[in-house]
Design a protein around this motif. Structure first.
Motif, PDB file in Angstrom:
ATOM      1  N   ALA A 246      36.680  77.254  67.031  1.00 42.03           N
ATOM      2  CA  ALA A 246      36.937  78.360  68.142  1.00 42.03           C
ATOM      3  C   ALA A 246      36.127  79.790  68.054  1.00 42.03           C
ATOM      4  O   ALA A 246      35.954  80.286  66.762  1.00 42.03           O
ATOM      5  CB  ALA A 246      38.260  78.455  68.510  1.00 42.03           C
ATOM      6  N   GLY A 247      35.889  80.395  69.089  1.00 40.42           N
ATOM      7  CA  GLY A 247      35.167  81.676  69.199  1.00 40.42           C
ATOM      8  C   GLY A 247      36.167  82.556  69.289  1.00 40.42           C
ATOM      9  O   GLY A 247      37.366  82.678  68.678  1.00 40.42           O
ATOM     10  N   ALA A 248      36.241  83.536  70.370  1.00 41.45           N
ATOM     11  CA  ALA A 248      37.331  84.431  70.452  1.00 41.45           C
ATOM     12  C   ALA A 248      38.627  84.044  71.083  1.00 41.45           C
ATOM     13  O   ALA A 248      38.910  82.820  71.266  1.00 41.45           O
ATOM     14  CB  ALA A 248      36.783  85.496  71.640  1.00 41.45           C
ATOM     15  N   SER A 249      39.578  84.814  71.270  1.00 39.47           N
ATOM     16  CA  SER A 249      40.837  84.352  71.992  1.00 39.47           C
ATOM     17  C   SER A 249      40.782  83.539  73.188  1.00 39.47           C
ATOM     18  O   SER A 249      39.743  84.104  74.015  1.00 39.47           O
ATOM     19  CB  SER A 249      41.878  85.835  72.185  1.00 39.47           C
ATOM     20  N   PRO A 250      41.391  82.618  73.347  1.00 36.16           N
ATOM     21  CA  PRO A 250      41.276  81.885  74.791  1.00 36.16           C
ATOM     22  C   PRO A 250      41.531  82.844  76.129  1.00 36.16           C
ATOM     23  O   PRO A 250      42.422  83.791  75.936  1.00 36.16           O
ATOM     24  CB  PRO A 250      42.340  80.580  74.619  1.00 36.16           C
ATOM     25  N   VAL A 251      40.799  82.510  77.010  1.00 31.64           N
ATOM     26  CA  VAL A 251      40.897  83.097  78.424  1.00 31.64           C
ATOM     27  C   VAL A 251      41.598  82.293  79.309  1.00 31.64           C
ATOM     28  O   VAL A 251      41.819  81.143  79.359  1.00 31.64           O
ATOM     29  CB  VAL A 251      39.521  83.428  78.864  1.00 31.64           C
ATOM     30  N   LEU A 252      42.866  83.012  79.677  1.00 28.55           N
ATOM     31  CA  LEU A 252      43.859  82.541  80.558  1.00 28.55           C
ATOM     32  C   LEU A 252      43.278  82.372  82.051  1.00 28.55           C
ATOM     33  O   LEU A 252      43.146  83.316  82.630  1.00 28.55           O
ATOM     34  CB  LEU A 252      45.248  82.916  80.572  1.00 28.55           C
ATOM     35  N   THR A 253      42.903  81.155  82.687  1.00 26.32           N
ATOM     36  CA  THR A 253      42.339  81.031  84.044  1.00 26.32           C
ATOM     37  C   THR A 253      43.452  80.186  84.726  1.00 26.32           C
ATOM     38  O   THR A 253      44.480  79.690  84.301  1.00 26.32           O
ATOM     39  CB  THR A 253      41.145  80.181  83.961  1.00 26.32           C
ATOM     40  N   ASP A 254      43.323  80.031  86.087  1.00 29.04           N
ATOM     41  CA  ASP A 254      44.210  79.341  86.938  1.00 29.04           C
ATOM     42  C   ASP A 254      44.289  77.927  86.612  1.00 29.04           C
ATOM     43  O   ASP A 254      45.234  77.190  86.714  1.00 29.04           O
ATOM     44  CB  ASP A 254      43.975  79.427  88.442  1.00 29.04           C
ATOM     45  N   SER A 255      43.146  77.466  85.921  1.00 26.60           N
ATOM     46  CA  SER A 255      43.204  76.053  85.375  1.00 26.60           C
ATOM     47  C   SER A 255      43.636  75.690  84.152  1.00 26.60           C
ATOM     48  O   SER A 255      43.779  74.627  83.752  1.00 26.60           O
ATOM     49  CB  SER A 255      41.668  75.495  85.702  1.00 26.60           C
ATOM     50  N   VAL A 259      38.504  77.852  76.407  1.00 24.02           N
ATOM     51  CA  VAL A 259      38.208  78.278  74.876  1.00 24.02           C
ATOM     52  C   VAL A 259      36.583  78.002  74.848  1.00 24.02           C
ATOM     53  O   VAL A 259      36.023  77.088  75.065  1.00 24.02           O
ATOM     54  CB  VAL A 259      38.833  77.375  73.874  1.00 24.02           C
ATOM     55  N   ILE A 260      35.871  79.420  74.396  1.00 24.93           N
ATOM     56  CA  ILE A 260      34.349  78.961  74.114  1.00 24.93           C
ATOM     57  C   ILE A 260      34.499  78.801  72.637  1.00 24.93           C
ATOM     58  O   ILE A 260      34.827  79.307  72.027  1.00 24.93           O
ATOM     59  CB  ILE A 260      33.474  80.518  74.270  1.00 24.93           C
ATOM     60  N   TYR A 261      33.513  77.759  72.088  1.00 24.82           N
ATOM     61  CA  TYR A 261      33.601  77.141  70.845  1.00 24.82           C
ATOM     62  C   TYR A 261      32.038  77.000  70.516  1.00 24.82           C
ATOM     63  O   TYR A 261      31.227  76.881  71.163  1.00 24.82           O
ATOM     64  CB  TYR A 261      34.697  76.084  70.470  1.00 24.82           C
ATOM     65  N   HIS A 262      31.971  77.070  69.109  1.00 26.38           N
ATOM     66  CA  HIS A 262      30.607  76.790  68.486  1.00 26.38           C
ATOM     67  C   HIS A 262      30.646  75.417  67.969  1.00 26.38           C
ATOM     68  O   HIS A 262      31.543  74.824  67.317  1.00 26.38           O
ATOM     69  CB  HIS A 262      30.105  77.780  67.363  1.00 26.38           C
ATOM     70  N   GLY A 273      29.745  75.800  73.507  1.00 24.45           N
ATOM     71  CA  GLY A 273      30.460  74.588  74.535  1.00 24.45           C
ATOM     72  C   GLY A 273      31.845  75.494  74.747  1.00 24.45           C
ATOM     73  O   GLY A 273      32.175  76.490  74.276  1.00 24.45           O
ATOM     74  N   ALA A 274      32.542  74.535  75.653  1.00 21.50           N
ATOM     75  CA  ALA A 274      33.822  75.182  76.045  1.00 21.50           C
ATOM     76  C   ALA A 274      34.930  74.006  76.303  1.00 21.50           C
ATOM     77  O   ALA A 274      34.411  72.875  76.417  1.00 21.50           O
ATOM     78  CB  ALA A 274      33.774  75.631  77.484  1.00 21.50           C
ATOM     79  N   LEU A 275      36.171  74.371  75.876  1.00 25.83           N
ATOM     80  CA  LEU A 275      37.393  73.448  76.074  1.00 25.83           C
ATOM     81  C   LEU A 275      38.139  73.982  77.030  1.00 25.83           C
ATOM     82  O   LEU A 275      38.317  75.445  77.242  1.00 25.83           O
ATOM     83  CB  LEU A 275      38.078  73.267  74.704  1.00 25.83           C
ATOM     84  N   PHE A 311      26.274  82.226  67.978  1.00 24.91           N
ATOM     85  CA  PHE A 311      27.559  81.955  67.408  1.00 24.91           C
ATOM     86  C   PHE A 311      28.240  83.151  67.998  1.00 24.91           C
ATOM     87  O   PHE A 311      27.998  84.272  67.898  1.00 24.91           O
ATOM     88  CB  PHE A 311      27.628  82.047  65.912  1.00 24.91           C
ATOM     89  N   THR A 312      29.521  82.835  68.424  1.00 30.97           N
ATOM     90  CA  THR A 312      30.340  83.883  68.999  1.00 30.97           C
ATOM     91  C   THR A 312      31.886  83.935  68.700  1.00 30.97           C
ATOM     92  O   THR A 312      32.426  82.890  68.404  1.00 30.97           O
ATOM     93  CB  THR A 312      30.448  83.889  70.584  1.00 30.97           C
ATOM     94  N   ASN A 313      32.448  85.197  68.355  1.00 29.80           N
ATOM     95  CA  ASN A 313      33.803  85.427  68.444  1.00 29.80           C
ATOM     96  C   ASN A 313      34.292  86.504  69.023  1.00 29.80           C
ATOM     97  O   ASN A 313      35.317  87.078  68.667  1.00 29.80           O
ATOM     98  CB  ASN A 313      34.178  85.111  66.820  1.00 29.80           C
ATOM     99  N   GLY A 314      33.717  86.914  70.232  1.00 29.88           N
ATOM    100  CA  GLY A 314      33.904  88.222  70.944  1.00 29.88           C
ATOM    101  C   GLY A 314      33.543  88.013  72.141  1.00 29.88           C
ATOM    102  O   GLY A 314      32.285  87.835  72.730  1.00 29.88           O
TER     103      GLY A 314
END
Ligand code: MAN
Length: 351
Positions: A246-255, A259-262, A273-275, A311-314
Motif C-alpha cells: 500500500a501507498g499512503a492512507s486510503p482515500v474515502l470516496t463515494d464508491s 488505495v494507491i499501491y505499488h 496501481g489502485a484498489l 514509488f509512493t507513500n504520500g
C-alpha cells in the motif's frame, strides 16, 4: 483507457543536492518516498534522506548506527571477491546483507506544493535503538482528529519491521516502538474508524512459502493489531507479479476506499496501481487496476540510484484532484496529479 497523469513540469521537485547531509563526512545519495500532510496552513513532506560516507578510492564504505546511537562507518576492499554489489541498495558480504545507505526522515514545508524547504524549528527524525540501526524509511502519515500517526519501515540486523510514532506539533514525538515485527513494511493506517474500529494495510513477506501480499488488520486503539487477513495478492505474469504494498492512507470516496499501491515485477520494475475497498468492510475488494496507473516513463524515473521505479507513500486530495508525491528511480522526489473520479472509472471489478 489510461488515466491522465499530469507530471509536474518542475520535476524532480527535490534532489539530493538540495538537502544538507546530517553529519560531516556523509553525502546525501538519494531522496525517497515522502509522507505528505497538511499542517499550519502548509503542505509538508516527511522525506526519506539516504546517506552514505563520502566515497574513498578502492573501498566500499557504508554507515551503521551502533548501540550508543553513533554512526559507524564499515568498509570492505572493493576488490574483495566475497563482496556482492549487484543491487545498488545492498552490500552483501559472505551471505550477510547490509544497506548501502542509512536513511533518516526530514521535514520540509511548502506554500505551493512545489517548492519545499526545511526549517531549523523542526527536527530530523533518526532511527533509535537496536531495531532501527540500519535506518528508518518510507514514512506514511495518517492525519486523525487528535493528531498525526506515523508508520515507517524500521531496518536492522533483526530484519525489516514497522515502527510507529505519534505527534501533535511535529516537534515532540511519542515513539510507540515496533508495532509489526519483521518481515513487514508498507503500513498505511485508515484515517478514520470503520464501525468503531481502526484499520491498517500492511505487507508481511515470506521468504520461502507465500509471497509479498497486502494484508488488512484491525485495532481498538491503534497500538494492538489483530484480525489479520490477506486481501490482495500479486498476479503472475503481470506488472505486479512479485511484490505489492500500500501507498499512503486510503482515500474515502463515494464508491469506497481508494488505495494507491505499488507493484513490482521480477525485474524490480515498480509501477503504481489502485484498489477499491468496500467503505464498510475494507476486507472486501470491489475493484482493482488491471494495467498500471503509472509506470516509470520519464528519464528521471527510468535512470537513477535504482532505475525504473515510481514509488509512493504520500498524497493529498483536493476535491477530485489527487496530488501524488513519489520517489523516482530511488533518487529524486517528484509530483503528479490525477483525477480521483477518472482513476475509479479505470478499475475493473474483482481482485
Ligand atoms: C522497496 C523499498 C522502497 C524502494 C523500493 C524500490 O520497496 O525499499 O523504499 O523505493 O524498494 O527500490
Amino acid at each position: 483507457m489510461p488515466v491522465t497523469i499530469k507530471r509536474y513540469i518542475h520535476n524532480p521537485i527535490l534532489r539530493p543536492r538540495d538537502i544538507y547531509p546530517s553529519i560531516p563526512g556523509m553525502e546525501v545519495a538519494c531522496l525517497l518516498n515522502p509522507g505528505v500532510f497538511y499542517f499550519d496552513h502548509k503542505i509538508w513532506m516527511i522525506v526519506r534522506v539516504a546517506e552514505r560516507p563520502v566515497p574513498e578510492k578502492g573501498l566500499v564504505r557504508f554507515p551503521v548506527m551502533n548501540t550508543s546511537g553513533e554512526i559507524e562507518i564499515r568498509q570492505f576492499a572493493e576488490s574483495d571477491p566475497d563482496l556482492d554489489l549487484s543491487d545498488a541498495r545492498l552490500i552483501t558480504y559472505r551471505g550477510e546483507s547490509f544497506l548501502s545507505t542509512l536513511s533518516h526522515l526530514r521535514l520540509l514545508s511548502s506554500d505551493d506544493g512545489i517548492r519545499f524547504s526545511e526549517s531549523a524549528d523542526y527536527p530530523s527524525l533518526l532511527g533509535v535503538g537496536n531495531y532501527e540501526a540500519y535506518g528508518i524509511e518510507d514514512c506514511r502519515v495518517a492525519t486523525m482528529e487528535e493528531g498525526y500517526w506515523l508508520t515507517y519501515t524500521a531496518v536492522s540486523a533483526f530484519g525489516v519491521g514497522v515502527g510507529m510514532m505519534y505527534t501533535g506539533d511535529w516537534k515532540q514525538f511519542d515513539r510507540k516502538g515496533i508495532i509489526l515485527p519483521p518481515h513487514n513494511k508498507d503500513c498505511a493506517l485508515f484515517e478514520r474508524k470503520i464501525n468503531d474500529t481502526y484499520y491498517m494495510l500492511h505487507r508481511p513477506s515470506s521468504v520461502f512459502v507465500g509471497g509479498n501480499y497486502i494484508w488488512l488488520a484491525s485495532s481498538p486503539d491503534l497500538l494492538h493489531w489483530g484480525n489479520h487477513q490477506c486481501i490482495a495478492r500479486t498476479r503472475p505474469g503481470m506488472w505486479d507479479s512479485e511484490r505489492i504494498g500500500a501507498g499512503a492512507s486510503p482515500v474515502l470516496t463515494d464508491s469506497g476506499w481508494l488505495v494507491i499501491y505499488h507493484g513490482a515485477d521480477a525485474a524490480h520494475r515498480y509501477c503504481l496501481g489502485a484498489l477499491l475497498l468496500d467503505r464498510n468492510d475494507p476486507s472486501s475488494i470491489i475493484a482493482r487496476s488491471r494495467e498500471p496507473l503509472m509506470e516509470p516513463e520519464a528519464a528521471y524515473e527510468k535512470t537513477g540510484f535504482f532505475g525504473n521505479v515510481v514509488f509512493t507513500n504520500g498524497h493529498y486530495v483536493n476535491g477530485d484532484e489527487l496530488v501524488l508525491y513519489y520517489g523516482a528511480a530511488d533518487e529524486v522526489i517528484c509530483a503528479a496529479t490525477f483525477s480521483v473520479s477518472e482513476i475509479l472509472t479505470t478499475l475493473l471489478p474483482g481482485n
